[in-house]
Enzyme design. Structure first.
Site, PDB file in Angstrom:
ATOM      1  N   ASP A  27       0.835  -1.210   0.000  1.00  0.00           N
ATOM      2  CA  ASP A  27       0.000   0.000   0.000  1.00  0.00           C
ATOM      3  C   ASP A  27       0.871   1.262   0.000  1.00  0.00           C
ATOM      4  OD1 ASP A  27      -2.094  -1.796   0.143  1.00  0.00           O
ATOM      5  OD2 ASP A  27      -2.301  -1.647   2.310  1.00  0.00           O
ATOM      6  N   LYS A  42      -0.260  -7.856  -3.118  1.00  0.00           N
ATOM      7  CA  LYS A  42      -1.558  -7.180  -3.250  1.00  0.00           C
ATOM      8  C   LYS A  42      -1.309  -5.697  -3.488  1.00  0.00           C
ATOM      9  CE  LYS A  42      -4.440  -6.357   0.367  1.00  0.00           C
ATOM     10  NZ  LYS A  42      -4.868  -4.969   0.151  1.00  0.00           N
ATOM     11  N   THR A  43      -2.079  -5.143  -4.421  1.00  0.00           N
ATOM     12  CA  THR A  43      -1.920  -3.716  -4.728  1.00  0.00           C
ATOM     13  C   THR A  43      -3.240  -2.975  -4.502  1.00  0.00           C
ATOM     14  OG1 THR A  43      -2.470  -4.222  -7.033  1.00  0.00           O
ATOM     15  CG2 THR A  43      -0.125  -4.068  -6.489  1.00  0.00           C
ATOM     16  N   LYS A 103     -11.886  -4.167  -4.885  1.00  0.00           N
ATOM     17  CA  LYS A 103     -13.197  -4.244  -4.208  1.00  0.00           C
ATOM     18  C   LYS A 103     -14.322  -3.695  -5.080  1.00  0.00           C
ATOM     19  CE  LYS A 103     -11.341  -3.915   0.510  1.00  0.00           C
ATOM     20  NZ  LYS A 103      -9.947  -3.497   0.284  1.00  0.00           N
ATOM     21  N   ASP A 159     -20.233  -2.401  -7.888  1.00  0.00           N
ATOM     22  CA  ASP A 159     -21.250  -1.655  -8.616  1.00  0.00           C
ATOM     23  C   ASP A 159     -22.061  -2.627  -9.479  1.00  0.00           C
ATOM     24  OD1 ASP A 159     -22.669   0.515  -9.797  1.00  0.00           O
ATOM     25  OD2 ASP A 159     -20.891   1.789  -9.543  1.00  0.00           O
ATOM     26  N   THR A 187     -21.094  -1.422 -15.046  1.00  0.00           N
ATOM     27  CA  THR A 187     -20.074  -0.453 -14.606  1.00  0.00           C
ATOM     28  C   THR A 187     -18.772  -1.154 -14.216  1.00  0.00           C
ATOM     29  OG1 THR A 187     -21.817   1.019 -13.843  1.00  0.00           O
ATOM     30  CG2 THR A 187     -19.608   1.415 -12.957  1.00  0.00           C
ATOM     31  N   GLN A 196      -9.004  -0.576  11.916  1.00  0.00           N
ATOM     32  CA  GLN A 196      -8.375  -1.859  11.590  1.00  0.00           C
ATOM     33  C   GLN A 196      -8.165  -2.667  12.876  1.00  0.00           C
ATOM     34  OE1 GLN A 196      -8.054  -4.183   9.683  1.00  0.00           O
ATOM     35  NE2 GLN A 196      -6.232  -3.990   8.398  1.00  0.00           N
ATOM     36  N   GLN A 197      -8.409  -3.989  12.793  1.00  0.00           N
ATOM     37  CA  GLN A 197      -8.205  -4.868  13.952  1.00  0.00           C
ATOM     38  C   GLN A 197      -7.260  -5.981  13.537  1.00  0.00           C
ATOM     39  OE1 GLN A 197     -12.361  -5.068  16.170  1.00  0.00           O
ATOM     40  NE2 GLN A 197     -12.621  -5.616  14.025  1.00  0.00           N
ATOM     41  N   ARG A 234       1.227  -3.073   6.622  1.00  0.00           N
ATOM     42  CA  ARG A 234       2.167  -2.261   7.397  1.00  0.00           C
ATOM     43  C   ARG A 234       3.153  -3.078   8.220  1.00  0.00           C
ATOM     44  NH1 ARG A 234      -2.745   1.589   9.133  1.00  0.00           N
ATOM     45  NH2 ARG A 234      -3.811  -0.314   8.462  1.00  0.00           N
TER      46      ARG A 234
HETATM   47  P1  5BU Z   1      -2.473  -3.555   7.007  1.00  0.00           P
HETATM   48  O1  5BU Z   1      -1.445  -2.489   6.822  1.00  0.00           O
HETATM   49  O2  5BU Z   1      -1.854  -4.967   7.282  1.00  0.00           O
HETATM   50  O3  5BU Z   1      -3.505  -3.190   8.013  1.00  0.00           O
HETATM   51  O4  5BU Z   1      -3.185  -3.655   5.570  1.00  0.00           O
HETATM   52  C1  5BU Z   1      -4.268  -4.489   5.299  1.00  0.00           C
HETATM   53  C2  5BU Z   1      -4.635  -4.441   3.853  1.00  0.00           C
HETATM   54  O5  5BU Z   1      -5.730  -5.320   3.622  1.00  0.00           O
HETATM   55  C3  5BU Z   1      -5.080  -3.078   3.360  1.00  0.00           C
HETATM   56  O6  5BU Z   1      -4.651  -2.957   2.024  1.00  0.00           O
HETATM   57  C4  5BU Z   1      -6.581  -3.137   3.395  1.00  0.00           C
HETATM   58  O7  5BU Z   1      -7.161  -2.352   2.375  1.00  0.00           O
HETATM   59  C5  5BU Z   1      -6.858  -4.594   3.148  1.00  0.00           C
HETATM   60  N1  5BU Z   1      -8.079  -5.106   3.810  1.00  0.00           N
HETATM   61  C6  5BU Z   1      -8.221  -5.103   5.182  1.00  0.00           C
HETATM   62  O8  5BU Z   1      -7.341  -4.685   5.907  1.00  0.00           O
HETATM   63  N2  5BU Z   1      -9.360  -5.610   5.733  1.00  0.00           N
HETATM   64  C7  5BU Z   1     -10.376  -6.087   5.000  1.00  0.00           C
HETATM   65  O9  5BU Z   1     -11.383  -6.557   5.540  1.00  0.00           O
HETATM   66  C8  5BU Z   1     -10.213  -6.075   3.586  1.00  0.00           C
HETATM   67  C9  5BU Z   1      -9.067  -5.582   3.035  1.00  0.00           C
HETATM   68 BR1  5BU Z   1     -11.581  -6.740   2.546  1.00  0.00          BR
END
Ligand code: 5BU
Length: 445
Positions: free
Chosen positions: A224, A246-247, A279, A282, A286, A395-396, A416
């Site tokens: 990312d 993954k991009t 993701k 639509d 589209t 994020q968890q 990360r």
């Molecule tokens: P992280 O830096 O390990 O938190 O990144 C997680 C990646 O996975 C990030 O690119 C999110 O967009 C992606 N992701 C996620 O974290 N959780 C989800 O439920 C989904 C995608 Br779907």
């Protein structure tokens, strides 16, 4: 007449018929096990008896046949017939004694990815087979047991009481003891990535399982980053340790066709697949454009993409029309890692159903747990970090061990935790080792 009475009348009639055609015999017989038995069932004669032979035709369900030994010519298949891995299969047998034959059949079926939870049998000799199978996680239903058979034959005076008593004694003295182990919930054999790759139909899923097995990596790194130089540098550094990169192509400031070419070269050199985490969400028409056209032309370079199930099956139909011809694959987002997300319960279940109905294109899920028994489906879990429980923005995180062992992920996705590390290659190796050891633990436990 009550349903139960009707049923018992039919069983009674069937047992009398079996006696009359000598499928049930009384005397002195040596069984396969070497034991002398006063009763013998020889149900081979029922090939002329359409009740069992026509079960699958009558209910219009596909039938499979298990060979005793794989034939040594042609396809060498133990299981004959057409099936999808992950489908349930009911075992139908004529007679059960110790249950070992049904168990063997279940093991053969499970080795090719079928799910076995039940068996039906015409006659249960009542010598412990039902209990043995229960311990193995298989519920056995019989049409009739020896004791009921004896009652019926005595009622109609087909056999003398002395013969019935002799058989009852025999059953009492020849019952296979239940094992000393307390009944456990059956744990199905976990297939290796290689075995699952062999079961997959889709070339991308096959390739991914192959890479995971040969590189010993179930790690996907999420790159990312916002410049092409940073992404290419990261891909080169972590390449040896990952099965997939993954991009998020729409966060790149200087996207170009040259970038795609360089990334593809790195993917070939280090043997990893490219997953664009677009993701799509639509209507079909589209998403077709979003996948094929525009600045990114994702379908030309991403082996895998993902989609939300929210819009309904049209999203897949649209993507499929673009992706299938290019041998691309899709993952459905069935669960998310973020706090308070709505992809739960019925939504998740409906997503799994949608995937099952589009197996030509959908090869698995982005999820937080194993959602399908189908070994061809790959479960990928984001929200994984060795240290840290969240990012303050919803994020968890769980650990690689938790993701793979507790939640049964096939692939962990780490962003990360790797690219923010001062030494991403070493960090990637740590995640690779942790996640692959967790997978090996699952295989052997
Ligand atoms: P992280 O830096 O390990 O938190 O990144 C997680 C990646 O996975 C990030 O690119 C999110 O967009 C992606 N992701 C996620 O974290 N959780 C989800 O439920 C989904 C995608 Br779907």
């Amino acid at each position: 007449m009550r349903q139960a009475d009707k049923m018992s009348d039919r069983v009674e009639k069937l047992m009398l018929d079996l006696f009359d055609i000598e499928a049930v015999k009384f005397g002195d017989f040596t069984l396969k096990s070497g034991i002398q038995s006063p009763i013998y069932f020889d149900l081979r004669v029922i090939v002329s008896y359409p009740v069992i032979m026509l079960m699958s035709a009558h209910h219009d369900v596909p039938m499979l046949i298990r060979r005793k030994e794989a034939k040594d010519y042609g396809t060498k298949k133990m299981i004959e017939g057409k099936f999808e891995p992950g489908s349930s299969c009911l075992i139908v047998e004529d007679v059960v004694t110790s249950g070992s034959s049904v168990k063997e059949t279940a093991e053969s079926l499970e080795s090719v990815g079928l799910v076995v939870t039940d068996a039906v049998v015409l006659l249960d000799r009542e010598q412990g087979g039902k209990q043995k199978l229960k311990e193995a996680g298989i519920a056995l239903q019989s049409i009739c047991g020896t004791s009921q058979l004896l009652r019926i034959l005595r009622k109609h005076e087909k056999i003398p009481e002395s013969v019935a008593e002799q058989v009852r004694d025999f059953v009492r003295n020849n019952t296979f003891p239940p094992s000393q182990e307390p009944p456990v919930k059956k744990s199905r054999k976990i297939l290796s990535y290689r075995e699952r790759g062999d079961l997959c139909q889709h070339p991308v899923a096959k390739q991914l399982f192959g890479i995971m097995e040969s590189k010993k990596s179930n790690l996907a790194v999420s790159a990312d980053l916002c410049t092409t130089a940073q992404i290419l540098k990261l891909a080169d550094e972590v390449g040896p340790h990952i099965c997939m990169l993954k991009t998020h192509v729409d966060i790149i400031n200087d996207f170009s066709a040259e970038f795609v070419q360089s990334l593809t070269e790195l993917a070939n050199r280090h043997e990893f697949l490219i997953f664009e985490d677009r993701k799509f969400a639509d209507i079909g028409s589209t998403v077709q454009h979003q996948y094929r056209d525009g600045l990114f032309q994702i379908a030309d370079w991403a082996h895998l993409i993902n989609a939300h199930s929210l819009p309904g099956a049209g999203v897949l139909e649209g993507l499929k029309q673009v992706g299938l011809g290019k041998q691309r694959a899709c993952l459905l987002i069935a669960e998310m890692s973020s706090q308070g997300n709505l992809a739960t319960g019925e939504y998740t279940k409906a997503t799994v159903k949608m995937a099952e109905e589009h197996q030509d294109f959908v090869v698995g899920f982005i999820s937080q747990s194993q959602l399908s028994d189908n070994p061809a489906f790959i479960h990928m879990t984001p929200g994984v970090q060795l240290s840290g429980s969240g990012d303050g923005l919803g994020q968890q995180y769980v650990s690689p061990w938790d993701a793979v062992v507790t939640r049964r992920a096939d692939v962990i996705i780490v962003g990360r935790g790797v690219y923010k590390d001062p030494d991403p290659a070493t960090a990637a190796r740590s995640y690779q080792t942790a996640a692959f050891q967790a997978y090996q633990h699952r295989l052997t436990n």
